[in-house]
Design a protein around this motif. Structure first.
Motif, PDB file in Angstrom:
ATOM      1  N   SER A  81       0.825  -1.215   0.000  1.00 58.52           N
ATOM      2  CA  SER A  81       0.000   0.000   0.000  1.00 58.52           C
ATOM      3  C   SER A  81       0.859   1.266   0.000  1.00 58.52           C
ATOM      4  N   ASP A  82       2.119   1.159   0.465  1.00 53.03           N
ATOM      5  CA  ASP A  82       2.993   2.330   0.519  1.00 53.03           C
ATOM      6  C   ASP A  82       3.401   2.810  -0.859  1.00 53.03           C
ATOM      7  N   ILE A  83       3.381   1.896  -1.819  1.00 53.61           N
ATOM      8  CA  ILE A  83       3.773   2.283  -3.183  1.00 53.61           C
ATOM      9  C   ILE A  83       2.642   1.993  -4.186  1.00 53.61           C
ATOM     10  N   ASP A  84       1.420   1.819  -3.646  1.00 57.35           N
ATOM     11  CA  ASP A  84       0.241   1.537  -4.494  1.00 57.35           C
ATOM     12  C   ASP A  84       0.455   0.294  -5.353  1.00 57.35           C
ATOM     13  N   ALA A  85       1.070  -0.739  -4.761  1.00 57.04           N
ATOM     14  CA  ALA A  85       1.368  -1.965  -5.510  1.00 57.04           C
ATOM     15  C   ALA A  85       0.158  -2.893  -5.557  1.00 57.04           C
ATOM     16  N   SER A  86      -0.086  -3.504  -6.703  1.00 63.04           N
ATOM     17  CA  SER A  86      -1.179  -4.479  -6.871  1.00 63.04           C
ATOM     18  C   SER A  86      -0.849  -5.384  -8.051  1.00 63.04           C
ATOM     19  N   TYR A  87      -1.428  -6.606  -8.032  1.00 64.84           N
ATOM     20  CA  TYR A  87      -1.225  -7.526  -9.147  1.00 64.84           C
ATOM     21  C   TYR A  87      -2.061  -7.082 -10.334  1.00 64.84           C
ATOM     22  N   ASP A  88      -1.461  -7.124 -11.493  1.00 62.25           N
ATOM     23  CA  ASP A  88      -2.173  -6.810 -12.733  1.00 62.25           C
ATOM     24  C   ASP A  88      -2.501  -8.146 -13.406  1.00 62.25           C
ATOM     25  N   LEU A  89      -3.673  -8.719 -13.044  1.00 60.73           N
ATOM     26  CA  LEU A  89      -4.055 -10.039 -13.557  1.00 60.73           C
ATOM     27  C   LEU A  89      -4.321 -10.005 -15.055  1.00 60.73           C
ATOM     28  N   ASN A  90      -4.923  -8.944 -15.515  1.00 61.02           N
ATOM     29  CA  ASN A  90      -5.224  -8.853 -16.947  1.00 61.02           C
ATOM     30  C   ASN A  90      -3.950  -8.890 -17.787  1.00 61.02           C
ATOM     31  N   LYS A  91      -2.942  -8.125 -17.341  1.00 60.14           N
ATOM     32  CA  LYS A  91      -1.689  -8.094 -18.096  1.00 60.14           C
ATOM     33  C   LYS A  91      -0.959  -9.433 -18.012  1.00 60.14           C
ATOM     34  N   THR A  92      -1.068 -10.067 -16.824  1.00 60.41           N
ATOM     35  CA  THR A  92      -0.422 -11.370 -16.640  1.00 60.41           C
ATOM     36  C   THR A  92      -1.052 -12.422 -17.560  1.00 60.41           C
ATOM     37  N   ILE A  93      -2.365 -12.444 -17.603  1.00 65.33           N
ATOM     38  CA  ILE A  93      -3.080 -13.422 -18.433  1.00 65.33           C
ATOM     39  C   ILE A  93      -2.843 -13.153 -19.914  1.00 65.33           C
ATOM     40  N   GLU A  94      -2.741 -11.885 -20.266  1.00 66.80           N
ATOM     41  CA  GLU A  94      -2.479 -11.534 -21.661  1.00 66.80           C
ATOM     42  C   GLU A  94      -1.098 -12.051 -22.089  1.00 66.80           C
ATOM     43  N   LYS A  95      -0.127 -11.938 -21.191  1.00 63.23           N
ATOM     44  CA  LYS A  95       1.205 -12.479 -21.486  1.00 63.23           C
ATOM     45  C   LYS A  95       1.147 -13.991 -21.668  1.00 63.23           C
ATOM     46  N   ALA A  96       0.365 -14.650 -20.812  1.00 59.71           N
ATOM     47  CA  ALA A  96       0.236 -16.114 -20.903  1.00 59.71           C
ATOM     48  C   ALA A  96      -0.450 -16.516 -22.208  1.00 59.71           C
TER      49      ALA A  96
END
Length: 502
Positions: A81-96
């Motif tokens: 939360s200190d750096i507004d970090a979150s998983y980008d599932l859409n981008k991950t799935i697009e790479k897959a």
């Protein structure tokens, strides 16, 4: 034989058909809506799933954790939360999904065939974050890691010279660390080693151990200076005191002691502007620069830039002064010796002292000579003045002779024999015109008027006065030609050698 031949055709046909069927299946996988087989995000298999199915699976399985940074035996945890970090599932799935679709047809076929035969595709989950906040976190960590490098230092007290040890420093390379962390986060890796550099000292004890003597010392006297002028000399002396110059280093007096402003600790005092004295900020700093100039001459250091005043100074001989300004006039010299030199400057009572310490191996027997190459008499301008009596003159502006003076540095051996005579600089002090008022008021007219008035007064009295001889007060011209008055303006002007200049 004919039968065997037919059997061969049948076998080839079956093989071709099988190959076509296989390639068709592979091709359909490439053009289908599912991710290639044996594709994993971490330990989670999302192969043979549609994009929607893979996203639903990952949402239920993954949670972003802390980002771990380390250096040596130290670790720092950064909360997502200190750096507004979150998983980008859409981008991950697009790479897959594009694993077997982002190459040419042969590359895509090869990738798909391999996955069908068990080759595993490993992907890291993509992380989104605020780059600026991540950099700010690194700056905070930098404060904990950094250790300031310390150069070896000289401590001089009286005749005692002590060398203090150097020490290495540490410095977190924020930009390099940030680049590495970004690369890892883009691939879902939540840990990284920080890039920390060792900073080596630029001055070592072994180098300074050679400093063991005074190469040059010079003292000037502060004469009847204003409080502001003395304060300015002390301020400049403090700024340049304890300055170390390694071989090849240059020293800019204006660069080290300036700018000459109130904000930088300077006061109002007399300064020379276009050959005239007037008040200005920083008046007096040129006495210190001139004192330093003479120490430099005796030390044998190389003069890079020098300029004399327009008015000869009272605190040093002609040809041995150095003026400076904020507008580009500077006194610059270079350490052309083989060892370091160390500058000391201070005000002691009414004395301004500069000292240059160095190695006895660099010490030379130097004398300073000046030669007056020319003197130009001050021109005199006379102007009529009807307010003062005829035959009387009054100095309105005092003039000043002009001088051309050459300065030499004479190198001698221990027996006093001249080894070399170096011309350092030629100083030119321009002459200044004097202006003298010449009285044009007639003395005779005034005496006649006085006699006439006396006669009129005598004719109106019934009794003659005891004496009609003119009193001495009628000889008024004698009392008006006061030499003190005619020279009084001189008292408000600086003396001829500029004792009140900077």
């Amino acid at each position: 034989m004919h039968k065997a031949k037919n059997n061969g055709y049948i076998a080839v046909g079956i093989l071709v058909a099988t190959l076509v069927l296989f390639l068709g299946i592979i091709y359909s996988q490439i053009n289908g809506g599912k991710i290639a087989k044996n594709t994993y995000v971490g330990d989670i298999c999302i192969g043979s799933l549609t994009k929607e199915e893979a996203k639903t699976l990952l949402e239920g399985e993954v949670n972003i954790g802390t980002i771990k940074l380390s250096y040596s035996n130290n670790e720092w945890d950064i909360n997502p939360s200190d750096i507004d970090a979150s998983y980008d599932l859409n981008k991950t799935i697009e790479k897959a999904y594009n694993l077997n679709r982002n190459q040419n047809i042969f590359g895509n076929l090869s990738k798909t065939i391999k996955t069908n035969f068990g080759s595993r595709n490993n992907l890291d989950i993509v992380v989104n974050y605020n780059k600026e906040k991540l950099k700010n976190k690194l700056e905070e960590i930098k404060q904990e890691i950094d250790i300031e490098v310390k150069n070896a230092q000289l401590s001089i007290s009286g005749n005692n010279i002590t060398v203090l040890d150097e020490s290495k420093g540490l410095e977190l390379d924020v930009e390099a660390s940030l680049k590495n962390i970004e690369s890892k986060l883009e691939n879902g890796i939540m840990s990284e080693d920080l890039v920390v550099k060792t900073v080596e000292p630029t001055v070592t004890k072994s180098e300074l151990s050679e400093v063991d003597t005074v190469l040059g010392r010079y003292t000037t006297i502060i004469k009847s200076s204003s409080v502001g002028r003395v304060a300015n000399i002390k301020a400049a002396a403090e700024k340049m005191n304890n300055h170390l110059m390694m071989p090849g280093d240059e020293f800019s007096y204006a660069g080290v002691t300036g700018p000459y402003t109130v904000a930088n600790g300077y006061s109002n005092a007399p300064v020379i502007v276009e050959g005239e004295l007037q008040n200005g900020i920083g008046g007096g700093v040129c006495q210190l620069s001139s004192t330093l100039y003479n120490s430099v001459l005796y030390s044998g250091l190389e003069i890079v830039q020098i300029r004399n005043h327009t008015i000869p100074s009272s605190y040093v001989p002609k040809g041995r002064d150095a003026t400076v300004t904020d507008s580009g006039i500077d006194f610059v010299f270079k350490n052309n010796l083989n060892h370091p030199v160390y500058l000391k400057s201070y005000v002691y009572g009414s004395s301004v002292v500069t000292e240059i310490y160095g190695s006895s191996k660099d010490k030379q027997n130097i004398e300073i000579e000046t030669s007056t190459d020319g003197i130009s008499a001050a021109p005199v301008k006379k102007v009529d003045d009807p307010s003062i009596e005829e035959g009387t003159e009054k100095v309105l502006e005092k003039g000043r002779d002009g001088y051309t003076v050459s300065t030499y540095r004479v190198y001698k051996d221990n027996s006093g024999n001249v080894l070399n005579k170096e011309k350092v600089y030629t100083s030119y002090y321009p002459k200044k015109q004097s202006v003298i008022a010449v009285g044009t008021k007639k003395v005779k007219d005034e005496v006649e008027n006085t006699d006439k008035e006396d006669k009129e007064e005598n004719s109106q009295e019934s009794t003659k006065p005891e004496t009609t001889t003119k009193p001495e007060t009628t000889t008024k011209p004698e009392t008006t030609t006061k030499p003190e008055n005619t020279t009084k303006p001189e008292e408000d002007k600086p003396n001829d050698n500029g004792s009140n200049n900077d």
